[in-house]
Motif scaffolding. Structure first.
Motif: not given
Length: 223
Positions: A110-126
């Protein structure tokens, strides 16, 4: 923090570092295939196999695992656990298959920034809430999670204690592994005290903010 243009390359090979960690009394290794995370397919299986063969470290492996067959291959190559993040967003049905086949060997990433999930090595934010993500997957049977606060990663300014407290208040039975920014023994004590089951330390070791010898002393008094 996921910026591939700002990578740092250190003098040790993965195997050399694994030897040093094992000699210090560390039993578990967090191994990330960064190339695989970016490419969407596992790229560093030989590195995993070499470390698994030449050390007794219990390895959790992540990066680019996108099918049940690849998950099995990673486990057969020596990983004790696999960590799944992007696939839990992009193809949850496959992750459910992994959970059914390997129920005690799947960690949720569960990788997150500002409590939102990021994926693909953190290059894509959701726009997916970290807490909704955890709710979904704990209900599906996930028992353990590596949670990385991307904003803390690699800057040696401390970990997200308050975030981890919030997670553990909502999910008290979750085996939570803290990741990102861990840079002092005091943080390790705090993370342990609030209920985290583990902590990942990376850059602090390579930059000798937390030298391996210091971690060795801490481990001897906390095992």
């Amino acid at each position: 923090q996921g910026n591939f243009q700002r990578k740092e390359v250190y003098q040790f090979s993965p195997l050399e570092m694994a030897y040093r960690l094992e000699a210090a009394g560390i039993h578990r290794l967090h191994l990330v295939d960064l190339d695989g995370a970016k490419a969407g397919k596992v790229m560093q299986l030989p590195v995993l196999a070499e470390i698994a063969t030449k050390t007794n470290l219990a390895i959790d492996f992540s990066g680019g695992i996108q099918s049940l067959e690849i998950a099995q291959m990673v486990l057969e190559s020596g990983a004790k656990w696999i960590s799944i993040g992007s696939m839990a967003v992009k193809n949850p049905a496959v992750v459910e298959q992994m959970l059914a086949r390997f129920p005690d060997q799947i960690l949720l990433g569960a990788d997150a920034k500002a409590e939102k999930i990021a994926i693909h090595g953190w290059v894509e934010y959701t726009d997916i809430s970290l807490f909704d993500f955890l709710q979904t997957w704990t209900q599906k049977g996930i028992k353990a999670c590596i949670c990385t606060d991307i904003s803390k990663d690699g800057i040696l300014e401390g970990s997200s204690i308050d975030l981890y407290k919030k997670i553990l208040q909502r999910f008290p039975d979750l085996q939570l592994i803290a990741s990102g920014g861990v840079s002092s023994l005091q943080e390790l004590d705090t993370l342990k005290a609030i209920g985290c089951s583990g902590a990942i330390i990376g850059k602090a070791i390579y930059e000798e903010i937390l030298p391996i010898s210091t971690l060795q002393s801490w481990l001897q008094t906390h095992n």
